[in-house]
Design a protein around this motif. Structure first.
Motif, PDB file in Angstrom:
ATOM      1  N   ARG A  96       0.818  -1.212   0.000  1.00  0.00           N
ATOM      2  CA  ARG A  96       0.000   0.000   0.000  1.00  0.00           C
ATOM      3  C   ARG A  96       0.857   1.270   0.000  1.00  0.00           C
ATOM      4  O   ARG A  96       0.351   2.367   0.263  1.00  0.00           O
ATOM      5  CB  ARG A  96      -0.979   0.009   1.169  1.00  0.00           C
ATOM      6  N   ALA A  97       2.156   1.107  -0.313  1.00  0.00           N
ATOM      7  CA  ALA A  97       3.082   2.247  -0.451  1.00  0.00           C
ATOM      8  C   ALA A  97       3.060   3.147   0.775  1.00  0.00           C
ATOM      9  O   ALA A  97       3.028   4.366   0.679  1.00  0.00           O
ATOM     10  CB  ALA A  97       2.758   3.051  -1.700  1.00  0.00           C
ATOM     11  N   GLY A  98       3.115   2.517   1.964  1.00  0.00           N
ATOM     12  CA  GLY A  98       3.163   3.303   3.185  1.00  0.00           C
ATOM     13  C   GLY A  98       1.924   4.149   3.404  1.00  0.00           C
ATOM     14  O   GLY A  98       1.985   5.187   4.066  1.00  0.00           O
ATOM     15  N   SER A  99       0.796   3.704   2.855  1.00  0.00           N
ATOM     16  CA  SER A  99      -0.496   4.405   2.960  1.00  0.00           C
ATOM     17  C   SER A  99      -0.513   5.749   2.237  1.00  0.00           C
ATOM     18  O   SER A  99      -1.371   6.592   2.512  1.00  0.00           O
ATOM     19  CB  SER A  99      -0.921   4.592   4.426  1.00  0.00           C
ATOM     20  N   VAL A 100       0.429   5.950   1.324  1.00  0.00           N
ATOM     21  CA  VAL A 100       0.364   7.115   0.431  1.00  0.00           C
ATOM     22  C   VAL A 100      -0.670   6.776  -0.643  1.00  0.00           C
ATOM     23  O   VAL A 100      -0.414   5.999  -1.556  1.00  0.00           O
ATOM     24  CB  VAL A 100       1.725   7.430  -0.194  1.00  0.00           C
ATOM     25  N   GLY A 101      -1.871   7.355  -0.503  1.00  0.00           N
ATOM     26  CA  GLY A 101      -2.951   7.018  -1.405  1.00  0.00           C
ATOM     27  C   GLY A 101      -2.863   7.704  -2.751  1.00  0.00           C
ATOM     28  O   GLY A 101      -3.277   7.160  -3.776  1.00  0.00           O
ATOM     29  N   GLU A 102      -2.298   8.918  -2.751  1.00  0.00           N
ATOM     30  CA  GLU A 102      -2.222   9.693  -4.001  1.00  0.00           C
ATOM     31  C   GLU A 102      -1.231  10.831  -3.818  1.00  0.00           C
ATOM     32  O   GLU A 102      -1.152  11.436  -2.750  1.00  0.00           O
ATOM     33  CB  GLU A 102      -3.600  10.269  -4.346  1.00  0.00           C
ATOM     34  N   VAL A 103      -0.462  11.087  -4.848  1.00  0.00           N
ATOM     35  CA  VAL A 103       0.387  12.283  -4.916  1.00  0.00           C
ATOM     36  C   VAL A 103       0.139  12.925  -6.275  1.00  0.00           C
ATOM     37  O   VAL A 103       0.324  12.280  -7.307  1.00  0.00           O
ATOM     38  CB  VAL A 103       1.892  11.959  -4.780  1.00  0.00           C
ATOM     39  N   THR A 104      -0.302  14.176  -6.266  1.00  0.00           N
ATOM     40  CA  THR A 104      -0.703  14.841  -7.503  1.00  0.00           C
ATOM     41  C   THR A 104      -0.128  16.247  -7.542  1.00  0.00           C
ATOM     42  O   THR A 104      -0.149  16.966  -6.536  1.00  0.00           O
ATOM     43  CB  THR A 104      -2.240  14.930  -7.605  1.00  0.00           C
ATOM     44  N   ARG A 105       0.391  16.643  -8.724  1.00  0.00           N
ATOM     45  CA  ARG A 105       0.734  18.039  -8.995  1.00  0.00           C
ATOM     46  C   ARG A 105      -0.296  18.568  -9.965  1.00  0.00           C
ATOM     47  O   ARG A 105      -0.346  18.171 -11.126  1.00  0.00           O
ATOM     48  CB  ARG A 105       2.117  18.151  -9.623  1.00  0.00           C
ATOM     49  N   ARG A 106      -1.173  19.442  -9.488  1.00  0.00           N
ATOM     50  CA  ARG A 106      -2.230  19.992 -10.329  1.00  0.00           C
ATOM     51  C   ARG A 106      -1.665  21.008 -11.328  1.00  0.00           C
ATOM     52  O   ARG A 106      -0.577  21.570 -11.117  1.00  0.00           O
ATOM     53  CB  ARG A 106      -3.278  20.678  -9.438  1.00  0.00           C
ATOM     54  N   PRO A 107      -2.393  21.265 -12.418  1.00  0.00           N
ATOM     55  CA  PRO A 107      -1.925  22.253 -13.398  1.00  0.00           C
ATOM     56  C   PRO A 107      -1.721  23.651 -12.810  1.00  0.00           C
ATOM     57  O   PRO A 107      -0.898  24.416 -13.321  1.00  0.00           O
ATOM     58  CB  PRO A 107      -3.051  22.266 -14.443  1.00  0.00           C
ATOM     59  N   ASP A 108      -2.448  23.976 -11.737  1.00  0.00           N
ATOM     60  CA  ASP A 108      -2.291  25.300 -11.127  1.00  0.00           C
ATOM     61  C   ASP A 108      -1.121  25.370 -10.155  1.00  0.00           C
ATOM     62  O   ASP A 108      -0.912  26.380  -9.489  1.00  0.00           O
ATOM     63  CB  ASP A 108      -3.584  25.724 -10.414  1.00  0.00           C
ATOM     64  N   GLY A 109      -0.336  24.277 -10.043  1.00  0.00           N
ATOM     65  CA  GLY A 109       0.840  24.286  -9.183  1.00  0.00           C
ATOM     66  C   GLY A 109       0.606  23.812  -7.766  1.00  0.00           C
ATOM     67  O   GLY A 109       1.542  23.736  -6.972  1.00  0.00           O
ATOM     68  N   VAL A 110      -0.637  23.465  -7.428  1.00  0.00           N
ATOM     69  CA  VAL A 110      -0.943  22.958  -6.097  1.00  0.00           C
ATOM     70  C   VAL A 110      -0.593  21.477  -6.031  1.00  0.00           C
ATOM     71  O   VAL A 110      -0.901  20.708  -6.946  1.00  0.00           O
ATOM     72  CB  VAL A 110      -2.427  23.172  -5.753  1.00  0.00           C
ATOM     73  N   GLY A 111       0.053  21.084  -4.946  1.00  0.00           N
ATOM     74  CA  GLY A 111       0.372  19.687  -4.720  1.00  0.00           C
ATOM     75  C   GLY A 111      -0.611  19.064  -3.751  1.00  0.00           C
ATOM     76  O   GLY A 111      -0.979  19.679  -2.746  1.00  0.00           O
ATOM     77  N   VAL A 112      -1.047  17.837  -4.039  1.00  0.00           N
ATOM     78  CA  VAL A 112      -2.005  17.125  -3.196  1.00  0.00           C
ATOM     79  C   VAL A 112      -1.379  15.805  -2.746  1.00  0.00           C
ATOM     80  O   VAL A 112      -0.907  15.020  -3.577  1.00  0.00           O
ATOM     81  CB  VAL A 112      -3.324  16.843  -3.947  1.00  0.00           C
ATOM     82  N   LEU A 113      -1.384  15.580  -1.434  1.00  0.00           N
ATOM     83  CA  LEU A 113      -0.930  14.313  -0.861  1.00  0.00           C
ATOM     84  C   LEU A 113      -2.077  13.716  -0.059  1.00  0.00           C
ATOM     85  O   LEU A 113      -2.504  14.291   0.943  1.00  0.00           O
ATOM     86  CB  LEU A 113       0.287  14.519   0.036  1.00  0.00           C
ATOM     87  N   ALA A 114      -2.598  12.575  -0.516  1.00  0.00           N
ATOM     88  CA  ALA A 114      -3.602  11.831   0.241  1.00  0.00           C
ATOM     89  C   ALA A 114      -2.872  10.782   1.065  1.00  0.00           C
ATOM     90  O   ALA A 114      -2.219   9.891   0.515  1.00  0.00           O
ATOM     91  CB  ALA A 114      -4.613  11.174  -0.691  1.00  0.00           C
TER      92      ALA A 114
END
Length: 293
Positions: A96-114
Motif C-alpha cells: 500500500r506504499a506506506g499508505s500514500v494514497g495519491e500524490v498529484t501536482r495539479r496544473p495550477d501548481g498545487v500539490g495534493v498528498l492523500a
C-alpha cells in the motif's frame, strides 16, 4: 457477590483492574470505572459480541479510543502484562506504499498528498519522502487526511518535519501513568521541507481518527495549516492491546496527549475545522483557501 467468570460483571471487574494499572489520568479513570460498575457490576449475561459493543458505548463517554474485540472460539491467552503492539508486516505496508494514497501536482501548481494511514515510520519513510520530493516547489499543499485512521506517532512527526520546516519544534507531550515522552520535529528534512510561505490546507472528516486527528490538530495549533471538512471523532488517547480472557481483547488507554501550544487535546471534542463543509466539497474549499492564503 463476585460475578462468575465469562459474565458481563466479570468483564467489568477485569476492565476496572486494568484501568487502575494503565489509565493515564486517574480522575477520568475513576469516573470510567464507576460507570462500568454501575452499568455492568451485577450483570450476569454471558460475554458476547453485542455485550462488548454495549461496554464500548459506556466507555466512549470517557475515551473514544476504548475498544473490545470478541473472539468467539475463546483461543486468546490472557495477559499478565501489556504485550505491546505486534510488528507490522513489511510486505503489507509496501503493497500500500506506506499508505500514500495519491500524490498529484495539479496544473495550477498545487500539490495534493492523500495519506490514508500512518504506517510504521521505519517502513513508510521511503514512500513519504518520495512524495515530499514530488511536491517540492508546489505553490500550495493540500494534505488529505479524510481516510486517515491513525497509526505511528513517528510517522506523524515525519510529516510535521516536512511541513513545519528546518527548526526543531516541540509538538506534544504524551503522558503515561508514570512517565512522559516528548515529541519534537528533528529538522532533518531541511532539503525537502515546505517553505513557511507556502500555504497548506488539511482535509479532515468523520473518518479521520487517532493519530490522523493528531496530525491535523498539531498543524492547526502550530498555525501552519487551515483545516477543511468535518469535525473528527475525538480520539486522542494512546492505547495498548490487552487480552482480558479467552474471548476478549481490549484496547485500553495508556497515555494522553498534551499539545505543546494549546496545553490540551481533542479527546471527546474532535478536531474542529476552520472551514466546515461536507467531504465531497472539501477539496474545492481547500483550493479556495490556498488561493486566499
Amino acid at each position: 457477590m463476585t460475578p462468575e467468570a465469562g459474565t458481563a460483571g466479570a468483564l467489568a471487574r477485569q476492565l476496572c483492574a486494568w484501568i487502575d494499572r494503565l489509565f493515564p489520568d486517574p480522575d477520568r479513570g475513576e469516573r470510567l470505572k464507576r460507570a462500568l460498575e454501575e452499568r455492568f457490576g451485577d450483570d450476569a449475561r454471558a460475554v458476547s459480541h453485542d455485550l462488548c459493543r454495549e461496554v464500548e458505548a459506556v466507555a466512549h463517554d470517557f475515551s473514544r479510543h476504548f475498544a473490545l474485540e470478541y473472539v468467539a472460539d475463546g483461543s486468546l491467552v490472557p495477559d499478565a502484562d501489556p504485550p505491546g503492539w505486534p510488528p507490522q508486516d513489511p510486505r503489507e505496508v509496501q503493497l500500500r506504499a506506506g499508505s500514500v494514497g495519491e500524490v498529484t501536482r495539479r496544473p495550477d501548481g498545487v500539490g495534493v498528498l492523500a495519506l490514508d494511514g500512518l504506517d510504521g515510520v521505519h517502513i513508510a519513510a521511503p514512500y513519504l519522502t518520495a512524495a515530499f520530493a514530488l511536491l517540492r516547489g508546489a505553490r500550495g499543499v493540500v494534505l488529505d487526511l479524510r481516510r486517515n485512521g491513525g497509526g505511528d506517532p513517528g510517522t506523524l512527526t515525519l510529516v510535521l518535519d516536512w511541513l513545519l520546516g528546518s527548526d526543531p519544534t516541540h509538538i506534544s507531550d504524551v503522558i503515561y501513568r508514570h512517565r512522559t515522552r516528548q515529541w519534537w520535529t528533528t529538522g532533518r528534512l531541511a532539503d525537502l521541507a515546505t517553505p513557511p510561505e507556502t500555504p497548506v490546507s488539511v482535509l479532515v472528516s468523520e473518518r479521520t481518527f487517532s493519530s490522523g486527528e493528531a496530525l491535523a490538530y498539531h498543524l492547526q495549533s502550530q498555525g501552519r495549516a487551515r483545516l477543511v471538512g468535518q469535525r473528527t471523532p475525538g480520539a486522542a488517547d494512546h492505547i495498548t492491546p490487552v487480552r482480558l480472557s479467552g474471548h476478549v481483547r481490549a484496547f485500553l488507554p495508556e497515555a494522553r496527549v498534551r499539545d505543546a501550544v494549546t496545553g490540551t487535546n481533542w479527546e471527546g471534542t474532535g478536531v474542529v475545522p476552520d472551514v466546515p463543509c461536507e467531504p465531497a466539497e472539501a477539496m474545492t474549499a481547500a483550493i479556495d483557501e490556498l488561493r486566499r492564503g
